[in-house]
Structures are given as C-alpha cells and as structure tokens.
Design an enzyme around this catalytic site. Structure first.
Site, PDB file in Angstrom:
ATOM      1  N   TYR A 141       0.816  -1.209   0.000  1.00  0.00           N
ATOM      2  CA  TYR A 141       0.000   0.000   0.000  1.00  0.00           C
ATOM      3  C   TYR A 141       0.856   1.269   0.000  1.00  0.00           C
ATOM      4  CZ  TYR A 141      -4.473  -2.343   0.812  1.00  0.00           C
ATOM      5  OH  TYR A 141      -5.611  -3.095   0.683  1.00  0.00           O
ATOM      6  N   LYS A 191       3.908 -15.605   3.183  1.00  0.00           N
ATOM      7  CA  LYS A 191       4.180 -16.359   1.948  1.00  0.00           C
ATOM      8  C   LYS A 191       5.695 -16.561   1.907  1.00  0.00           C
ATOM      9  CE  LYS A 191       2.908 -18.231  -1.989  1.00  0.00           C
ATOM     10  NZ  LYS A 191       2.091 -19.463  -2.050  1.00  0.00           N
ATOM     11  N   ASP A 223      -2.003 -18.853   1.189  1.00  0.00           N
ATOM     12  CA  ASP A 223      -2.958 -19.625   0.374  1.00  0.00           C
ATOM     13  C   ASP A 223      -3.643 -20.699   1.223  1.00  0.00           C
ATOM     14  OD1 ASP A 223      -0.443 -20.792   0.534  1.00  0.00           O
ATOM     15  OD2 ASP A 223      -0.340 -21.406  -1.564  1.00  0.00           O
ATOM     16  N   ASP A 247      -6.023  -7.540   3.990  1.00  0.00           N
ATOM     17  CA  ASP A 247      -7.155  -6.946   3.268  1.00  0.00           C
ATOM     18  C   ASP A 247      -7.996  -8.054   2.643  1.00  0.00           C
ATOM     19  OD1 ASP A 247      -8.727  -4.924   1.980  1.00  0.00           O
ATOM     20  OD2 ASP A 247      -7.689  -5.435   0.124  1.00  0.00           O
ATOM     21  N   ASP A 251     -11.976  -9.776   4.092  1.00  0.00           N
ATOM     22  CA  ASP A 251     -13.229  -9.828   3.321  1.00  0.00           C
ATOM     23  C   ASP A 251     -13.730 -11.265   3.251  1.00  0.00           C
ATOM     24  OD1 ASP A 251     -13.336  -7.103   2.811  1.00  0.00           O
ATOM     25  OD2 ASP A 251     -13.797  -7.365   0.682  1.00  0.00           O
TER      26      ASP A 251
HETATM   27  C1  IPM Z   1     -10.404  -1.892   3.679  1.00  0.00           C
HETATM   28  C2  IPM Z   1     -10.623  -1.331   2.302  1.00  0.00           C
HETATM   29  C3  IPM Z   1      -9.482  -0.383   1.969  1.00  0.00           C
HETATM   30  C4  IPM Z   1      -8.180  -1.160   2.004  1.00  0.00           C
HETATM   31  C5  IPM Z   1      -9.619   0.343   0.620  1.00  0.00           C
HETATM   32  C6  IPM Z   1     -10.953   1.061   0.513  1.00  0.00           C
HETATM   33  C7  IPM Z   1      -8.470   1.281   0.369  1.00  0.00           C
HETATM   34  O1  IPM Z   1     -10.730  -2.339   1.351  1.00  0.00           O
HETATM   35  O2  IPM Z   1     -10.406  -1.109   4.645  1.00  0.00           O
HETATM   36  O3  IPM Z   1     -10.225  -3.099   3.802  1.00  0.00           O
HETATM   37  O4  IPM Z   1      -7.812  -1.814   1.012  1.00  0.00           O
HETATM   38  O5  IPM Z   1      -7.521  -1.147   3.052  1.00  0.00           O
HETATM   39 MN    MN Z   2     -10.633  -4.334   2.175  1.00  0.00          MN
END
Ligand code: IPM
Ligand code: MN
Length: 357
Positions: A141, A191, A223, A247, A251
C-alpha cells in the site's frame, strides 16, 4: 468522564450508520454518567468535492486533537474514474498513515441466530470466534517505488512490498498480547516460500515467540490460510498478517458472519488515538434510503469505548444489547429471511438502545 469524539461520516451509507452509532454512544453517556462531545468532519468523496482533497488538513488536525475517531465509509461511483488524480480511498490511506494506525483489528464472531445467513454449512460456523490483526501502514500500500515506467516501447508498473523489522515486531507483539486472554493461539500468515519480506516476518515472529511461551505460534502460508478460513474457520484464534494479505483475508472472513453489515473494526497505533469503522463499504445503491444495517457501526462504537476510552463495561453493554436484539429476531434487510419483519436503520438502532441496560 469527558471525551471528545470526531466523526467522519464520509460517503454513501457512511452518514446513515454513523448517525445511529452516535445515538447509541449518546445513550451510553447518559446511562453511565459520561459526557461525550461530537464533531463531524469531511473525508473521501464529499471532501474531494468540497476541498479538492480526500483528507483535508483541517480533518486530520481535528482527529489529532480527539480522543477517538468514528468513521463511516468512503467512495462511490461518482468518484470512480480510474484516471482521477484523487480518489476517496486516498483519504482512508492518508488518515491511517497520518494517525500512525499500524494495527487493524477485525473480530469475527458469527451470531448463532444468523448461522443460516453464511454461505457455509451451519456446522462449520459453530464455534467460530477469531480476530484478524492486519498490518495497516506498510507493505504494497505504501512501499516506494510505486510508479509507472516507460521503456523500450512498453509500459510497466511497479509496487513495492517492504517491511522493516520494527514494523513487524510491533504488530506481531500486539497480536501475541491479544492472544493471551483468549485461546492463546496465534497464526502468523505469510508467503515465506516465495517472498523475502515474508521470510523476515517469519524469522521475527519466531524469535518473539520466546517472549510468549504461553501462546502457541503457528506459521500458515497465505494460500493455506485462505483455504482454512472456509474449511475450518473455528480452528483460528488470533491471525496476524501483512497489509495486503490482511485486506483479502478479512473480506473472506466477513462472509462467515452472514453479512458485511455486521462487522466492526478498530485501527490502533503508537499514539492513544484510534479510528473505528464498520468494514462494509459505502454501498451507494442503498445510500440515503434508511435501510442500511447500523450494527457494524454500532459495534465499532463499542470497540471505540473499549480501546480508546477504556470503558470496558460500556463496550460490553453495547455488544450484549446487539446480541440480544439479534437473538430476539430483530433484522435489517441484509440479514432477514423471507417473510421476516424487516427493520430500517433507525428502528434497528432503537431496538439496540432499548436493550442497553
Ligand atoms: C479496507 C478497504 C481499503 C483497504 C480500501 C478502501 C483502500 O478495502 O479497509 O479493507 O484496502 O484497506
Ligand atoms: Mn478491504
């Protein structure tokens, strides 16, 4: 006690849900005899429209003076042009960096009444209770160089995955400490079979394990971790990992609880200031309709009470009230089954507040 909280409602459903979380905090203040003051500032797309910057200096300055920051969400189709110079997400990255928030905590604990809402079979969801500790200010990032290059008639783009020893140490240390009062199991995700940065990460985590003999440290390749999150999610306790892996995995982990709308997060750093936000995005399709699930934001407010204001009893009070509301069948559209009564954003919050005792 007196506390000053900066809110950054942001874009899309951000303002809708932040408004509700503030109502819950005001109710807590009243019931427990505290005074909370709130001050709203711009971030994301609306900040770009008003000032040209996704994180105006004025917003950052206000956050630096606050006891804690409560954020809604940023982004939306209006600002989605890939060639735009500034994007709403830049505001999020800038505030993480600006406040030195290197640790992102994302707890994942499905409510039994919502096990049906997960795409996994209910028996896999049983007993799931883990927390992901994601590194937030390093890796791909922010690494330099980060640029486009032109050479020999071709275009290339480069991102840099760099970690310093101190960046790894501080996040892994926090993860070890979080594991102690829990099941004392730490999975460090990397990794290391391919990446040099992961090999350094693994070496440091292994060294640090000597300081935490009571915690069992496992190294898990990313993975494999992705696979285990859906095959055996209940086997995890605390997961620590670098920015990009975290990240993606968070999710994936979010779907276990049935709806993105339920999950809170806390971003902490070297200072005392913490930033709290639901992990769902700005959901522009339902913005302003008053139907968004406020629970992710309300639970983020609970984390704010716990980690920044050190009001553990008040934090648990909110978490219990949310749990009870769900047990009692209160449902917003995202978690309702066919035929169930659907509450709107305000009604769901009212149900939570009724159970804050
Ligand atoms: C999160 C989001 C952010 C990230 C984006 C919106 C920049 O996906 O907070 O997980 O990738 O950190
Ligand atoms: Mn995210």
């Amino acid at each position: 006690m007196n506390f000053h909280i900066v809110t950054l409602p942001g874009d899309g459903i951000g303002p809708d849900v932040t408004h509700e979380a503030v109502r819950v905090l005001q109710d807590i203040a009243e019931k427990f005899g505290h005074t909370f003051t709130f001050e709203a500032h711009r971030i994301g797309g609306n900040a770009i429209d008003a000032t040209g910057s996704a994180l105006p200096q004025e917003t950052l300055d206000a956050c630096l003076k606050a006891d804690a920051v409560l954020l809604g969400a940023v982004g939306g189709p209006k600002w989605d042009d890939p060639r735009a110079k500034t994007r709403p997400e830049d505001g999020l990255l800038a505030i993480r960096k600006g406040l030195g928030l290197y640790a992102n905590l994302r707890p994942v604990k499905p409510h039994p009444a919502l096990a049906f809402a997960s795409p996994l079979r209910e028996e896999k969801i049983h007993g799931v209770d883990f927390i992901v500790v994601r590194e937030l200010t390093g890796g791909l990032y922010f690494g330099e160089p980060k640029e486009r290059r032109k050479a020999n008639g071709h275009v290339s783009a480069v991102d840099t995955l760099e970690y310093h020893d101190y960046e790894i140490r501080r996040i892994v240390d926090l993860a070890f400490k979080l594991a102690r009062p829990r099941k004392k199991k730490l999975a460090s995700v990397d990794k290391a079979n391919v990446l040099a940065s992961s090999r350094l990460w693994r070496e440091i985590a292994t060294e640090m394990a000597a300081d935490y003999p009571d915690v069992k440290l496992d190294h898990v390749l990313v993975d494999t971790a992705a696979m285990r999150l859906v095959t055996a999610p209940a086997s995890f306790d605390v997961i620590v990992t670098e920015n990009t892996f975290g990240d993606i995995l968070t999710d994936e982990a979010a779907v276990l609880v049935g709806s993105m709308g339920l999950l809170p997060s806390a971003s902490l750093g070297q200072g005392t200031i913490g930033l709290y936000e639901p992990i769902h995005g700005s959901a522009p399709d339902i913005a302003g309709k008053g139907i968004a699930n406020p629970l992710g934001s309300i639970l983020s407010a609970a984390m704010l009470l716990r980690h920044s204001l050190h009001l553990e009893t008040e934090a648990v009070t909110i978490e219990r009230a949310v749990e009870r509301a769900l047990t009692d069948g209160c449902r917003t559209a995202d978690i309702a089954r066919q035929g169930e009564r659907v509450l709107n954003t305000t009604q769901m919050t009212d149900e939570v507040i009724k159970r804050v005792q």
